[in-house]
Structures are given as structure tokens and as C-alpha cells.
Scaffold this motif. Sequence first.
Motif, PDB file in Angstrom:
ATOM      1  N   HIS A 208      54.701  51.497  70.839  1.00 49.45           N
ATOM      2  CA  HIS A 208      56.124  51.757  70.912  1.00 49.45           C
ATOM      3  C   HIS A 208      56.646  52.124  69.420  1.00 49.45           C
ATOM      4  CE1 HIS A 208      55.624  48.850  74.147  1.00 49.45           C
ATOM      5  NE2 HIS A 208      56.335  49.323  74.773  1.00 49.45           N
ATOM      6  N   PHE A 209      57.683  53.009  69.194  1.00 48.24           N
ATOM      7  CA  PHE A 209      58.138  53.675  68.201  1.00 48.24           C
ATOM      8  C   PHE A 209      58.300  52.236  67.182  1.00 48.24           C
ATOM      9  CE2 PHE A 209      61.061  55.370  65.307  1.00 48.24           C
ATOM     10  CZ  PHE A 209      60.710  56.486  64.872  1.00 48.24           C
ATOM     11  N   GLY A 210      57.822  52.515  65.841  1.00 48.02           N
ATOM     12  CA  GLY A 210      58.313  51.463  64.853  1.00 48.02           C
ATOM     13  C   GLY A 210      57.512  50.391  64.551  1.00 48.02           C
ATOM     14  N   GLU A 211      56.475  50.050  65.750  1.00 47.74           N
ATOM     15  CA  GLU A 211      55.551  49.031  65.390  1.00 47.74           C
ATOM     16  C   GLU A 211      54.635  49.173  64.468  1.00 47.74           C
ATOM     17  OE1 GLU A 211      53.851  48.396  69.401  1.00 47.74           O
ATOM     18  OE2 GLU A 211      55.376  47.337  69.881  1.00 47.74           O
ATOM     19  N   PRO A 212      54.020  48.300  63.760  1.00 48.76           N
ATOM     20  CA  PRO A 212      53.239  48.810  62.619  1.00 48.76           C
ATOM     21  C   PRO A 212      51.902  49.347  63.151  1.00 48.76           C
ATOM     22  CG  PRO A 212      54.114  46.415  62.128  1.00 48.76           C
ATOM     23  CD  PRO A 212      54.554  46.845  63.437  1.00 48.76           C
ATOM     24  N   ILE A 213      51.405  48.821  64.290  1.00 48.92           N
ATOM     25  CA  ILE A 213      50.142  49.449  64.929  1.00 48.92           C
ATOM     26  C   ILE A 213      50.578  50.978  65.036  1.00 48.92           C
ATOM     27  CG2 ILE A 213      50.827  48.805  67.200  1.00 48.92           C
ATOM     28  CD1 ILE A 213      47.155  49.055  65.542  1.00 48.92           C
ATOM     29  N   THR A 214      51.564  51.313  65.489  1.00 47.24           N
ATOM     30  CA  THR A 214      52.030  52.750  65.898  1.00 47.24           C
ATOM     31  C   THR A 214      51.892  53.384  64.680  1.00 47.24           C
ATOM     32  OG1 THR A 214      53.456  51.905  67.753  1.00 47.24           O
ATOM     33  CG2 THR A 214      53.879  54.081  67.087  1.00 47.24           C
ATOM     34  N   ASN A 215      52.677  52.851  63.514  1.00 49.26           N
ATOM     35  CA  ASN A 215      52.938  53.656  62.404  1.00 49.26           C
ATOM     36  C   ASN A 215      51.357  53.913  61.751  1.00 49.26           C
ATOM     37  OD1 ASN A 215      55.698  53.256  62.436  1.00 49.26           O
ATOM     38  ND2 ASN A 215      55.750  51.539  61.072  1.00 49.26           N
ATOM     39  N   PHE A 216      50.592  52.874  61.840  1.00 50.36           N
ATOM     40  CA  PHE A 216      49.230  53.099  61.180  1.00 50.36           C
ATOM     41  C   PHE A 216      48.451  54.151  62.148  1.00 50.36           C
ATOM     42  CE2 PHE A 216      44.681  51.926  60.976  1.00 50.36           C
ATOM     43  CZ  PHE A 216      44.547  51.671  59.272  1.00 50.36           C
ATOM     44  N   ILE A 217      48.259  54.096  63.200  1.00 55.02           N
ATOM     45  CA  ILE A 217      47.602  55.137  64.205  1.00 55.02           C
ATOM     46  C   ILE A 217      48.192  56.576  63.607  1.00 55.02           C
ATOM     47  CG2 ILE A 217      47.199  55.983  66.485  1.00 55.02           C
ATOM     48  CD1 ILE A 217      47.303  52.883  67.457  1.00 55.02           C
ATOM     49  N   GLY A 218      49.549  56.618  63.845  1.00 61.62           N
ATOM     50  CA  GLY A 218      50.164  57.958  63.403  1.00 61.62           C
ATOM     51  C   GLY A 218      49.594  58.336  62.033  1.00 61.62           C
ATOM     52  N   HIS A 219      49.567  57.510  60.970  1.00 58.84           N
ATOM     53  CA  HIS A 219      49.082  58.207  59.883  1.00 58.84           C
ATOM     54  C   HIS A 219      47.512  58.511  59.643  1.00 58.84           C
ATOM     55  CE1 HIS A 219      52.539  57.954  57.289  1.00 58.84           C
ATOM     56  NE2 HIS A 219      52.975  56.822  57.890  1.00 58.84           N
ATOM     57  N   ARG A 220      46.703  57.749  60.681  1.00 58.99           N
ATOM     58  CA  ARG A 220      45.466  58.160  60.929  1.00 58.99           C
ATOM     59  C   ARG A 220      45.303  59.330  61.468  1.00 58.99           C
ATOM     60  NH1 ARG A 220      41.095  56.436  58.918  1.00 58.99           N
ATOM     61  NH2 ARG A 220      39.795  56.253  60.856  1.00 58.99           N
ATOM     62  N   LEU A 221      46.178  59.803  62.302  1.00 64.52           N
ATOM     63  CA  LEU A 221      46.337  61.175  62.937  1.00 64.52           C
ATOM     64  C   LEU A 221      46.540  62.021  62.015  1.00 64.52           C
ATOM     65  CD1 LEU A 221      47.976  60.300  66.466  1.00 64.52           C
ATOM     66  CD2 LEU A 221      45.434  61.016  65.818  1.00 64.52           C
ATOM     67  N   PHE A 222      47.484  61.676  61.242  1.00 62.54           N
ATOM     68  CA  PHE A 222      47.966  62.666  60.083  1.00 62.54           C
ATOM     69  C   PHE A 222      46.654  63.040  59.218  1.00 62.54           C
ATOM     70  CE2 PHE A 222      52.738  61.319  60.326  1.00 62.54           C
ATOM     71  CZ  PHE A 222      53.074  62.374  61.010  1.00 62.54           C
ATOM     72  N   GLY A 223      46.041  62.127  58.726  1.00 60.08           N
ATOM     73  CA  GLY A 223      44.739  62.311  57.939  1.00 60.08           C
ATOM     74  C   GLY A 223      43.751  62.861  58.520  1.00 60.08           C
ATOM     75  N   GLY A 224      43.616  62.731  60.140  1.00 52.36           N
ATOM     76  CA  GLY A 224      42.560  63.434  60.597  1.00 52.36           C
ATOM     77  C   GLY A 224      42.984  65.001  60.999  1.00 52.36           C
ATOM     78  N   MET A 225      44.262  65.136  60.934  1.00 49.87           N
ATOM     79  CA  MET A 225      44.772  66.553  60.912  1.00 49.87           C
ATOM     80  C   MET A 225      44.403  67.221  59.769  1.00 49.87           C
ATOM     81  SD  MET A 225      48.239  66.225  62.808  1.00 49.87           S
ATOM     82  CE  MET A 225      48.454  65.395  64.452  1.00 49.87           C
ATOM     83  N   GLY A 226      44.652  66.795  58.524  1.00 52.84           N
ATOM     84  CA  GLY A 226      44.543  67.137  57.164  1.00 52.84           C
ATOM     85  C   GLY A 226      43.067  67.620  57.166  1.00 52.84           C
ATOM     86  N   ILE A 227      42.207  66.694  57.652  1.00 47.81           N
ATOM     87  CA  ILE A 227      40.600  67.085  57.568  1.00 47.81           C
ATOM     88  C   ILE A 227      40.441  68.233  58.443  1.00 47.81           C
ATOM     89  CG2 ILE A 227      38.258  66.195  58.235  1.00 47.81           C
ATOM     90  CD1 ILE A 227      39.303  63.315  57.487  1.00 47.81           C
ATOM     91  N   GLY A 228      40.783  68.223  59.687  1.00 43.40           N
ATOM     92  CA  GLY A 228      40.546  69.438  60.827  1.00 43.40           C
ATOM     93  C   GLY A 228      40.892  70.619  60.019  1.00 43.40           C
TER      94      GLY A 228
END
Length: 267
Positions: A208-228
Motif C-alpha cells: 500500500h502507498f506510504g508503507e515503509p516496505i512500499t517505499n523501499f521496494i520503489g527505491h530498489r526499482l528506481f536503482g534498477g532502472m538506473g542500472i538498466g
Amino acid sequence: LAGGWLAVSGGLPRTGRLVGGAIALGVAEVLLAVSNLFPVAILLMVVVGFGGITMAATANTMIQLNVPDTLRGRAMSVYTTVFAGSTPIGGLLFGYDTAVISGAVESIKINFVAPLGLPEGARLSLEGFTIAGALWGCLIGGALGGVLAHYLGRRGGLVVAGVLFFISSLGSAWPESWLGHLGSVLTPLINALLWFLNLFFEDAPYVHFGEPITNFIGHRLFGGMGIGLASMLAPMYIAEIAPRNDAHAPETRRTLGDPSTGGTQRH
């Protein structure tokens, strides 16, 4: 062998053959990633080899047939740099990410996943997805790299990759902060990926929006996008800025993207 035979049979190479090889390669790799049956994995590896060789050989031939003779060496050097150059760059970036996340696995389990009180199967699925989130981001970043390069240029795309790295680093370190909440922008994408994974594994809960686990996964995705993005655009940018007045320029650009030399040696 079958892919190579298909690439050279039937007269001149066609775009449909190139696209078909790319689709076969991509679909087989995704299915291989989620497969847990050894016989199925072996079969999918055959399809991966078939699609990869078909795509590579067809693209190679089409480039050489459509480029003027005077530019063929330069075009092939750029093609080789882009095609093979992502290996050392992507390996370096993702190797660093793997080393970083491996030291944080226990903290992720204790602080983000355990408080949710999930059954064992769902807990393990969510833990695996959280840790491997950068892989999915890398896939998305690579897919979007061509679009960004078209509208922003190679250097502009690399700037976007750098911004994503920066945001991901801070947001992953402080997922409860206001910056960490930027990761929740990707909540629909995260839940879509979880839905796909739930087709193959134990049901992981949607976030769900705003949960710490959601925030963390979202930033992991951002980092992966940067790698790609960096893995795709950096070899292209190297090929563009390599010296062009030197008689060995095509060779230089080819070697810069040669993973067997680490991108640092001249043949």
C-alpha cells in the motif's frame, strides 16, 4: 546452431525474423527466471540460445547490408560496442548492488517484512521480491533506454540514470522519510509485478502507498532502472565520443565494448 541456421536461410534477412528472435529471447528469459523445474529450465535455455543467436546474427547481417560500404566498419564498431559493451558496465553496477543488498537482507526481514505477520510462504515471496526489486527495475530501465536516448540523447539519458541512482540511494537508506515516500509513486507497478509473481509462487501480499516496505521496494526499482539505463546508454555514448579521425577508431570503439578485455585494452 538452429538459430544460426535460421538467420542465414531463406534469402535476405527480414525484420520479422529479428523481432521474433528478440521476443523468443525475452519471453524465455522471463519464464526461466520464475521456473523451478529443472527439465523446463533446460528447455527454456535452448529457446534462449535460439532466440539470442537468431536476433544477433540477423541484426548483424541487416546492418552490413543496409550501410554504405564506406561506413560499414564504423557502423559495425558502434553496433558491437552497444551490443557487447553493456556486459562489463551492467556487471559492474549490478555487482555493486548485489554486494550492498546482501549485507542488508536480515535488516530487511526484521524491520520491513516480519512486522506484517505473514504466513511463511507469503513472507518468503515478499522477501525475495524486495531483495530482487532492482532486477525488475533493470529490465524496465533497459526497455525505456531507447526512448530516452531518442528524446534526450545519450548523455541526457545517462543524467537521468545518475539522478535515479542518487534518489534510490537516499530513499533506500531512509524509506520512512519524505524522500522515501517517493518510492510509493511506483505502488501500481509494484503490485502489478507482485500479481505476475503470484501466478507462479506463494501469494505475496499487495503493498500500500506510504508503507515503509512500499517505499523501499520503489527505491530498489528506481536503482534498477538506473542500472538498466546506464548499461544500455553508456556503450552508445562511448561509441559516439571515441576518436573518429584515427584510422583505428572503429577498432577502438569495438574494444571499448569487448567484455573479454574489460573494455580497457586494444587488440
